[in-house]
Design a protein around this motif. Structure first.
Motif, PDB file in Angstrom:
ATOM      1  N   ALA A   3      -1.145  11.988  -2.148  1.00 28.40           N
ATOM      2  CA  ALA A   3      -0.257  11.430  -3.014  1.00 28.40           C
ATOM      3  C   ALA A   3       1.113  10.914  -2.469  1.00 28.40           C
ATOM      4  O   ALA A   3       1.555   9.699  -2.692  1.00 28.40           O
ATOM      5  CB  ALA A   3      -0.014  12.432  -4.153  1.00 28.40           C
ATOM      6  N   ILE A   4       1.370  11.589  -1.219  1.00 25.66           N
ATOM      7  CA  ILE A   4       2.457  11.056  -0.438  1.00 25.66           C
ATOM      8  C   ILE A   4       2.122   9.723   0.304  1.00 25.66           C
ATOM      9  O   ILE A   4       3.038   8.724   0.050  1.00 25.66           O
ATOM     10  CB  ILE A   4       3.010  11.999   0.545  1.00 25.66           C
ATOM     11  CG1 ILE A   4       3.759  13.254  -0.152  1.00 25.66           C
ATOM     12  CG2 ILE A   4       4.010  11.422   1.579  1.00 25.66           C
ATOM     13  CD1 ILE A   4       4.263  14.255   0.478  1.00 25.66           C
ATOM     14  N   GLY A   5       0.946   9.760   0.591  1.00 23.52           N
ATOM     15  CA  GLY A   5       0.488   8.513   1.457  1.00 23.52           C
ATOM     16  C   GLY A   5       0.340   7.485   0.364  1.00 23.52           C
ATOM     17  O   GLY A   5       0.752   6.124   0.624  1.00 23.52           O
ATOM     18  N   ILE A   6      -0.202   7.532  -0.730  1.00 27.39           N
ATOM     19  CA  ILE A   6      -0.273   6.507  -1.695  1.00 27.39           C
ATOM     20  C   ILE A   6       1.016   5.851  -2.382  1.00 27.39           C
ATOM     21  O   ILE A   6       1.242   4.897  -2.254  1.00 27.39           O
ATOM     22  CB  ILE A   6      -1.124   6.992  -2.891  1.00 27.39           C
ATOM     23  CG1 ILE A   6      -2.477   7.294  -2.518  1.00 27.39           C
ATOM     24  CG2 ILE A   6      -0.993   6.100  -4.120  1.00 27.39           C
ATOM     25  CD1 ILE A   6      -3.407   7.971  -3.765  1.00 27.39           C
ATOM     26  N   SER A   7       1.920   6.860  -2.324  1.00 27.89           N
ATOM     27  CA  SER A   7       3.305   6.347  -2.921  1.00 27.89           C
ATOM     28  C   SER A   7       3.946   5.487  -1.695  1.00 27.89           C
ATOM     29  O   SER A   7       4.538   4.840  -2.110  1.00 27.89           O
ATOM     30  CB  SER A   7       4.115   7.673  -3.164  1.00 27.89           C
ATOM     31  OG  SER A   7       3.795   8.096  -4.642  1.00 27.89           O
ATOM     32  N   THR A   8       3.695   6.084  -0.431  1.00 28.23           N
ATOM     33  CA  THR A   8       4.293   5.331   0.604  1.00 28.23           C
ATOM     34  C   THR A   8       3.584   4.002   0.686  1.00 28.23           C
ATOM     35  O   THR A   8       4.551   2.982   0.849  1.00 28.23           O
ATOM     36  CB  THR A   8       4.151   6.185   1.848  1.00 28.23           C
ATOM     37  OG1 THR A   8       4.776   7.530   1.810  1.00 28.23           O
ATOM     38  CG2 THR A   8       4.732   5.399   3.035  1.00 28.23           C
ATOM     39  N   ALA A   9       2.574   3.789   0.376  1.00 31.47           N
ATOM     40  CA  ALA A   9       1.861   2.558   0.437  1.00 31.47           C
ATOM     41  C   ALA A   9       2.454   1.366  -0.628  1.00 31.47           C
ATOM     42  O   ALA A   9       2.600   0.598  -0.361  1.00 31.47           O
ATOM     43  CB  ALA A   9       0.323   2.693   0.265  1.00 31.47           C
ATOM     44  N   PHE A  10       2.616   2.248  -1.882  1.00 31.71           N
ATOM     45  CA  PHE A  10       3.107   1.510  -2.832  1.00 31.71           C
ATOM     46  C   PHE A  10       4.616   0.946  -2.696  1.00 31.71           C
ATOM     47  O   PHE A  10       4.719   0.001  -2.807  1.00 31.71           O
ATOM     48  CB  PHE A  10       3.058   2.290  -4.149  1.00 31.71           C
ATOM     49  CG  PHE A  10       1.960   1.842  -5.000  1.00 31.71           C
ATOM     50  CD1 PHE A  10       1.858   1.299  -6.206  1.00 31.71           C
ATOM     51  CD2 PHE A  10       0.655   2.882  -4.872  1.00 31.71           C
ATOM     52  CE1 PHE A  10       0.567   0.789  -6.824  1.00 31.71           C
ATOM     53  CE2 PHE A  10      -0.399   2.770  -5.616  1.00 31.71           C
ATOM     54  CZ  PHE A  10      -0.409   1.817  -6.529  1.00 31.71           C
ATOM     55  N   ILE A  11       5.248   1.856  -1.964  1.00 32.17           N
ATOM     56  CA  ILE A  11       6.753   1.416  -1.678  1.00 32.17           C
ATOM     57  C   ILE A  11       6.546   0.130  -0.517  1.00 32.17           C
ATOM     58  O   ILE A  11       7.504  -0.541  -0.562  1.00 32.17           O
ATOM     59  CB  ILE A  11       7.537   2.493  -1.041  1.00 32.17           C
ATOM     60  CG1 ILE A  11       7.855   3.624  -2.186  1.00 32.17           C
ATOM     61  CG2 ILE A  11       8.711   2.111  -0.358  1.00 32.17           C
ATOM     62  CD1 ILE A  11       8.255   4.994  -1.737  1.00 32.17           C
ATOM     63  N   ILE A  12       5.781   0.317   0.539  1.00 34.02           N
ATOM     64  CA  ILE A  12       5.569  -0.768   1.402  1.00 34.02           C
ATOM     65  C   ILE A  12       5.300  -2.038   0.709  1.00 34.02           C
ATOM     66  O   ILE A  12       5.706  -3.085   1.132  1.00 34.02           O
ATOM     67  CB  ILE A  12       4.570  -0.514   2.404  1.00 34.02           C
ATOM     68  CG1 ILE A  12       5.169   0.669   3.256  1.00 34.02           C
ATOM     69  CG2 ILE A  12       4.142  -1.796   3.198  1.00 34.02           C
ATOM     70  CD1 ILE A  12       3.954   1.278   4.364  1.00 34.02           C
ATOM     71  N   GLY A  13       4.379  -2.077  -0.468  1.00 33.19           N
ATOM     72  CA  GLY A  13       3.891  -2.947  -1.361  1.00 33.19           C
ATOM     73  C   GLY A  13       5.078  -3.728  -2.001  1.00 33.19           C
ATOM     74  O   GLY A  13       5.225  -4.998  -1.939  1.00 33.19           O
ATOM     75  N   TYR A  14       5.858  -2.746  -2.418  1.00 31.77           N
ATOM     76  CA  TYR A  14       7.157  -3.227  -3.144  1.00 31.77           C
ATOM     77  C   TYR A  14       7.997  -3.901  -2.233  1.00 31.77           C
ATOM     78  O   TYR A  14       8.757  -4.892  -2.469  1.00 31.77           O
ATOM     79  CB  TYR A  14       7.859  -2.045  -3.767  1.00 31.77           C
ATOM     80  CG  TYR A  14       7.273  -1.743  -5.197  1.00 31.77           C
ATOM     81  CD1 TYR A  14       7.136  -2.735  -6.337  1.00 31.77           C
ATOM     82  CD2 TYR A  14       6.599  -0.560  -5.242  1.00 31.77           C
ATOM     83  CE1 TYR A  14       6.648  -2.367  -7.624  1.00 31.77           C
ATOM     84  CE2 TYR A  14       5.949  -0.116  -6.675  1.00 31.77           C
ATOM     85  CZ  TYR A  14       5.788  -0.990  -7.651  1.00 31.77           C
ATOM     86  OH  TYR A  14       5.562  -0.677  -8.812  1.00 31.77           O
TER      87      TYR A  14
END
Length: 134
Positions: free
Chosen positions: A70-81
């Motif tokens: 879940a941390i990895g997924i949220s981090t990937a989303f933040i990078i996308g943002y």
């Protein structure tokens, strides 16, 4: 469930403040040359959602494998943002042509996906916290 309501009230409303402020300001002062909703406001909303989920996940002591995913997924989303935010900043240049409609649509789509994803993570987190999942 109380934790989810608190998250909805505080995190989501605080994340929506830039959008709410812009809509109120544009309509109150009838600003014809200012857009009602900016891609940057939506991008900030998405970042706020993921930062709040990262904070919640840091407090979770159980199910470490799920927490790391879940941390990895949220981090990937933040990078996308951040990439969308870079495009939004670059769109302010007169020398660069960026499709603002595509940027706006992408930001809205990503924010909707983020909201659902964060809500699912929070619900799953709550089940782990209550001991329904191990």
């Amino acid at each position: 469930m109380k934790k989810i309501y608190i998250w909805l009230i505080f995190t989501v409303l605080i994340g929506l403040l830039p959008i709410i402020a812009r809509v109120i300001t544009v309509n109150m002062f009838t600003l014809k040359d200012v857009v009602s909703i900016s891609p940057v406001d939506i991008i900030v909303f998405g970042i706020v959602l993921h930062v709040s989920i990262l904070n919640e996940l840091n407090n979770l002591q159980k199910d470490n494998e799920w927490r790391l995913i879940a941390i990895g997924i949220s981090t990937a989303f933040i990078i996308g943002y951040v990439l969308l935010l870079s495009a939004a900043i670059a769109s302010e240049s007169k020398n660069l042509s960026i499709n603002l409609e595509l940027l706006f649509t992408s930001a809205i789509a990503l924010a909707c996906i983020s909201f659902i994803k964060c809500l699912v993570i929070l619900l799953h987190y709550r089940k782990i916290e209550l001991g329904y999942l191990k």
